[in-house]
Design an enzyme around this catalytic site. Structure first.
Site, short mmCIF file in Angstrom:
data_model
loop_
_atom_site.label_atom_id
_atom_site.label_comp_id
_atom_site.label_asym_id
_atom_site.label_seq_id
_atom_site.Cartn_x
_atom_site.Cartn_y
_atom_site.Cartn_z
N ASP A 319 0.89 -1.14 0.00
CA ASP A 319 0.00 0.00 0.00
C ASP A 319 0.94 1.21 0.00
O ASP A 319 2.12 1.07 0.30
CB ASP A 319 -0.83 -0.07 1.28
CG ASP A 319 -1.44 1.24 1.65
OD1 ASP A 319 -2.18 1.76 0.82
OD2 ASP A 319 -1.18 1.75 2.76
N ASP A 513 -1.60 -0.44 5.89
CA ASP A 513 -1.83 0.19 7.19
C ASP A 513 -3.27 0.66 7.41
O ASP A 513 -3.69 0.88 8.51
CB ASP A 513 -0.95 1.44 7.34
CG ASP A 513 -1.45 2.57 6.44
OD1 ASP A 513 -1.70 2.30 5.26
OD2 ASP A 513 -1.60 3.71 6.92
N ASP A 517 -7.17 -1.18 3.53
CA ASP A 517 -6.31 -2.32 3.21
C ASP A 517 -6.80 -3.61 3.87
O ASP A 517 -6.35 -4.70 3.51
CB ASP A 517 -4.87 -2.05 3.69
CG ASP A 517 -4.28 -0.83 3.02
OD1 ASP A 517 -4.51 -0.67 1.82
OD2 ASP A 517 -3.59 -0.06 3.71
P1 ADP Z 1 -3.23 4.23 0.20
O1 ADP Z 1 -4.05 3.16 -0.39
O2 ADP Z 1 -2.11 4.69 -0.67
O3 ADP Z 1 -2.77 3.94 1.59
P2 ADP Z 1 -5.58 5.54 1.11
O4 ADP Z 1 -6.51 4.60 0.45
O5 ADP Z 1 -5.40 5.45 2.56
O6 ADP Z 1 -4.16 5.51 0.37
O7 ADP Z 1 -6.07 6.96 0.71
C1 ADP Z 1 -6.43 7.16 -0.60
C2 ADP Z 1 -6.87 8.54 -0.80
O8 ADP Z 1 -8.11 8.73 -0.17
C3 ADP Z 1 -5.93 9.53 -0.21
O9 ADP Z 1 -4.90 9.89 -1.08
C4 ADP Z 1 -6.86 10.68 0.07
O10 ADP Z 1 -7.03 11.41 -1.12
C5 ADP Z 1 -8.18 10.03 0.37
N1 ADP Z 1 -8.43 9.91 1.80
C6 ADP Z 1 -8.52 8.79 2.54
N2 ADP Z 1 -8.80 9.05 3.82
C7 ADP Z 1 -8.86 10.39 3.91
C8 ADP Z 1 -9.11 11.32 4.98
N3 ADP Z 1 -9.35 10.93 6.24
N4 ADP Z 1 -9.11 12.62 4.68
C9 ADP Z 1 -8.89 13.05 3.43
N5 ADP Z 1 -8.65 12.25 2.40
C10 ADP Z 1 -8.63 10.94 2.62
MG MG Z 2 -2.51 3.34 3.54
#
Ligand code: ADP
Ligand code: MG
Length: 618
Positions: A319, A513, A517
């Protein structure tokens, strides 16, 4: 009586029986009275084993290692070889004890990593304050938390706000300020003033209790090699049993002056020799050595089978946000829509305060630094992979990526796209108000970990991220993965993983994390979660938890897996080799029961020493 106690008593009675028999032979009604000491010694340690064997027989599993030990020792008693019978059971019991101690030590390590269980709650009942165990407090009661105390239960602040150290739960060392009405969780530490909270969840249901439970169940899953003992016993035990029966019966047809007692004796000797005690003990011991060594290094394996599986990985999927990248996520820039709500930053940060996402934390920090006051949330919902939505002072607020806003039909500005930044948009009452540009920082050991993974024979390395394709690709190129997939929703992470798994020969590890995921963490052949910054759900769904969030720990986990595997196979080889030797010597009439018992003790000791060796390596 504890098991150690019973082992010691059994050993004492064995010695009493032996010394008595040698120095004060005392025969009453034709039988040696010291036999009583032997029988006592036997029953103390033997009954639990016989009981286990009997219960398994009732369940239809006849040929287990317990059956073999029971049959052999009862046979030995039948032919008057009392000390041998005691020795087999005693040896097995002590071996088991040592093994349990290794397990408890591993669990102790795990627990000390998360030694947060609060032991008391100051409950306000009427005019009184009663100190209770957190488990005895019910939902709705009010409790008082003094400065410096750990919050015992999940609840909401009732009188005033205050700062809390959340590091034990989130790994974030910066204290978090909580307003009245906001939730505080069991395990946080109250840093400032005297606070009161109203309990919202029973202790059992708190996230802290959940984490502790997962960790405590850690060593109960069995490795394939351990199941191997069960399968092995299923084949080995009937063969040995029938050989022993044959040893009594067949000579009757062949030998001229057939003496039943003679042949029965030989057959029982054969049974005792064949007991696979050392094997039964040494395999789990090897695994617990591995689990223990790993937990001391901040790597928590939730079962011994994952120590095996981590050595077979062909494909690693990362991730991005929070896994490959880390805080400080910094807000680099803000863009505002002049026509939007003026307090949009305050509204956004108010919502984000409820989220554990690393981006949310960066955003809150940024807004608080600008001395913008926060408000109270009425309602909020986190949308994994997209952002967060909620209501504040009656206004509908959205904070998240392009997907989230488009989904809600909110017009976004065209603008110069900046590929290197993650953009977080804010909309209030259906209107775009502004955006935060956030940069993630790649973890310092990310690149070296990718190189080391390849050196360890990993064939493919991918990134599955919920962030934009451009940012994901930039990170992917920097650290050198094979492909980086961005813009994925949680269910898209799953379907992409499904696609990879159509090739059955791939053994996948997923490292993540976030809440988004969790499904892949649970599905992957081995799910690895970041335990520091990671969400509870990710930690619960994973098979391996890295407490320090360091990526290089994945390599160490693989090395510990490999070392454990080789130690376990060395132990199996040794136990088999020696057993085979003694059985052959026994059949040739050179070795008897004592030789067999001593060979088992020797093998088990060597196996224990071998298993301890892993602590010297890691
Ligand atoms: P990754 O899969 O790379 O860990 P996430 O899925 O956690 O990324 O997040 C994906 C996208 O969703 C982030 O880049 C952000 O744009 C948005 N996002 C997720 N959670 C939040 C939050 N609490 N506040 C703002 N944006 C969020
Ligand atoms: Mg993440």
């Amino acid at each position: 009586m504890s098991k150690w106690g019973s082992s010691i008593f059994s050993f004492l009675f064995l010695v009493i029986g032996y010394l008595g028999e040698t120095w004060f032979p005392f025969v009453v009604l034709g039988s040696n009275i010291w036999v009583l000491a032997y029988l006592l010694a036997y029953l103390i340690v033997g009954l639990p084993v016989l009981n286990k064997g009997w219960n398994l027989i009732l369940k239809g599993e006849v040929f287990t290692e317990f059956f073999l030990m029971g049959l052999a020792t009862l046979g030995a008693i039948f032919i008057g070889e009392f000390p041998e019978a005691v020795a087999v059971m005693l040896f097995y019991t002590v071996g088991e004890l040592l093994q349990h101690q290794a397990v408890n030590k591993a669990r102790g390590n795990i627990k000390s990593l998360l030694d947060l269980r609060p032991d008391k709650a100051n409950v306000i009942r009427g005019d009184e304050i009663i100190i209770l165990n957190p488990e005895e407090v019910s939902v709705g009661e009010t409790i008082e938390i003094k400065a410096g105390e750990r919050v015992p239960l999940d609840g909401v602040l009732v009188q005033q706000g205050g700062s809390f150290d959340t590091s034990a739960l989130t790994g974030e060392s910066k204290p978090l300020f909580k307003n009245v009405g906001e939730e505080v969780l069991a395990g946080m530490v109250n840093l400032e003033s005297l606070n009161t909270i109203q309990v919202t969840k029973e202790f059992k249901a708190s996230s802290l209790a959940k984490i502790i439970r997962t960790l405590q169940n850690a060593s109960s899953r069995k490795a394939k090699t351990e199941q191997f003992i069960r399968k092995f016993a299923k084949i080995y035990t009937p063969i040995v049993t029938f050989l022993a029966i044959g040893l009594v019966g067949i000579p009757y047809l062949i030998v001229e002056d057939y003496q039943f007692k003679d042949w029965l004796y030989r057959s029982l000797v054969f049974l005792v020799i064949s007991c696979p005690c050392a094997l039964v003990i040494s395999i789990p011991l090897g695994y617990f050595g591995g689990i223990g060594a790993a937990s001391r290094n901040g790597i928590l394996f939730k079962g011994s089978d994952f120590l095996d599986r981590i050595t077979q990985i062909t494909t690693v999927i990362f991730d991005k946000t929070g896994t490959l990248t880390q805080s400080p996520f910094e807000v680099q820039e803000v863009k505002e829509n002049p026509q939007g709500a003026k307090d949009w930053m305050s509204l956004a940060a108010t919502l984000e305060q409820k989220s554990n996402h690393p981006i949310a934390k960066a955003l809150v920090k940024f807004v608080l630094q600008k001395k913008i006051p926060l408000l109270e949330t009425e309602e909020m919902k986190e949308i994994p992979g997209k952002g967060i939505a909620g209501t504040i002072s009656g206004k509908k607020v959205l904070v998240g990526n392009q997907l989230l806003l488009e989904e809600n039909r909110i017009a976004l500005p065209f603008g110069e796209e900046n590929d290197a930044f993650t953009l977080i948009y804010v909309a209030v009452e259906g209107k775009y108000c502004g955006q935060f540009l956030i940069a993630d920082q790649i973890k310092p050991d990310a690149k070296d970990t990718v190189i080391a993974l390849r050196n360890n024979g990993i064939q493919e390395i991918f990134i599955f991220s919920g962030d934009k394709q451009e940012v994901t690709e930039l990170v992917g190129n920097t650290i050198g993965v094979d492909r980086a997939y961005g813009g994925l929703l949680p269910e898209q992470k799953v379907s992409l993983w499904d696609e990879l798994k159509t090739d059955q020969s791939r053994v996948t590890a997923f490292v993540g994390d976030g809440i988004n995921d969790a499904p892949v963490l649970a599905l992957a052949d081995i799910g690895i979660a970041m335990g520091g910054m990671g969400s509870d759900l990710a930690i619960e769904s994973a098979d391996v938890v890295i407490q320090t969030d360091q990526l290089s720990k994945i390599i160490q986990a693989m090395e510990i897996g490999k070392a454990t595997k080789s130690i376990v196979w060395q132990n199996i080889g040794m136990a088999f080799g020696v057993k085979f030797l003694v059985l052959s010597l026994g059949a040739a009439g050179i070795a008897g029961m004592w030789e067999a018992v001593f060979a088992d003790v020797g093998v088990a000791l060597l196996a224990i020493l071998n298993a301890i060796r892993i602590n010297k390596i890691f």
